[in-house]
Design a protein around this motif. Structure first.
Motif, PDB file in Angstrom:
ATOM      1  N   ARG A  56     -13.146  67.989  33.458  1.00  0.00           N
ATOM      2  CA  ARG A  56     -13.093  69.176  34.326  1.00  0.00           C
ATOM      3  C   ARG A  56     -12.808  70.440  33.517  1.00  0.00           C
ATOM      4  O   ARG A  56     -13.391  71.497  33.753  1.00  0.00           O
ATOM      5  CB  ARG A  56     -12.031  69.001  35.405  1.00  0.00           C
ATOM      6  CG  ARG A  56     -12.446  68.092  36.523  1.00  0.00           C
ATOM      7  CD  ARG A  56     -11.435  68.138  37.677  1.00  0.00           C
ATOM      8  NE  ARG A  56     -11.727  67.078  38.611  1.00  0.00           N
ATOM      9  CZ  ARG A  56     -11.003  65.975  38.766  1.00  0.00           C
ATOM     10  NH1 ARG A  56      -9.891  65.803  38.070  1.00  0.00           N
ATOM     11  NH2 ARG A  56     -11.354  65.053  39.626  1.00  0.00           N
ATOM     12  N   HIS A 107     -15.883  71.395  31.700  1.00  0.00           N
ATOM     13  CA  HIS A 107     -16.797  72.075  32.629  1.00  0.00           C
ATOM     14  C   HIS A 107     -16.408  73.540  32.785  1.00  0.00           C
ATOM     15  O   HIS A 107     -17.275  74.430  32.808  1.00  0.00           O
ATOM     16  CB  HIS A 107     -16.807  71.397  33.994  1.00  0.00           C
ATOM     17  CG  HIS A 107     -17.614  70.150  34.038  1.00  0.00           C
ATOM     18  ND1 HIS A 107     -17.422  69.184  34.995  1.00  0.00           N
ATOM     19  CD2 HIS A 107     -18.605  69.683  33.244  1.00  0.00           C
ATOM     20  CE1 HIS A 107     -18.261  68.190  34.792  1.00  0.00           C
ATOM     21  NE2 HIS A 107     -18.986  68.470  33.736  1.00  0.00           N
ATOM     22  N   ASP A 131     -18.266  72.935  39.492  1.00  0.00           N
ATOM     23  CA  ASP A 131     -17.001  72.891  40.225  1.00  0.00           C
ATOM     24  C   ASP A 131     -17.292  72.609  41.689  1.00  0.00           C
ATOM     25  O   ASP A 131     -17.283  73.521  42.511  1.00  0.00           O
ATOM     26  CB  ASP A 131     -16.239  74.209  40.072  1.00  0.00           C
ATOM     27  CG  ASP A 131     -14.848  74.140  40.689  1.00  0.00           C
ATOM     28  OD1 ASP A 131     -14.446  73.057  41.146  1.00  0.00           O
ATOM     29  OD2 ASP A 131     -14.170  75.172  40.710  1.00  0.00           O
TER      30      ASP A 131
END
Length: 133
Positions: free
Chosen positions: A86, A89, A123
């Motif tokens: 995450r 990202h 996201d």
């Protein structure tokens, strides 16, 4: 007759300007596409045990695990990989945004649409107000 020649000259200039503008836009689009495809995002877990690199599509491109992960549970390692992905990202989105703004400008609607598209893909919790962050 003079007015017609002047109008014709003005129309020719507008067409030339339009053609130049389209050529410049096409060049910027090609440059942006090439640069975006080359961008990656990278993150390392807080303890340094996991390093994740994602490609320009947000897909896992590289995963490095330190030997220390052998001393922890598989569940913890999986969580670290997920959490670090995450963050990778987020790094990718930051880099993509910077490159898009650099090439197209901050106020460009096409650039904003590109950034928004990546944001939605990278996201998925963006549209979920109650999602865990």
């Amino acid at each position: 007759m003079w007015a017609d020649d002047a109008a014709l000259d003005a129309a020719d200039r507008r067409l030339d300007e339009w053609e130049t503008s389209l050529a410049e836009q096409a060049s910027r689009a090609t440059t942006l596409s090439t640069r975006l495809r080359a961008i990656t995002g990278t993150a390392t877990s807080p303890d340094g045990a996991v390093e994740v690199t994602v490609d320009s599509n947000g897909l896992l491109a590289d995963l490095r695990l330190d030997e220390r992960i052998r001393q922890q549970s598989a569940t913890r390692t999986a969580r670290q990989i997920t959490d670090t992905t995450r963050v990778a990202h987020a790094d990718l989105l930051k880099r993509l945004t910077g490159t898009t703004v650099e090439i197209l400008g901050a106020g460009d609607p096409t650039g904003q649409a590109i950034i928004d598209s990546y944001r939605r893909r990278l996201d998925p919790t963006e549209d979920e107000p109650h999602a865990r962050r």
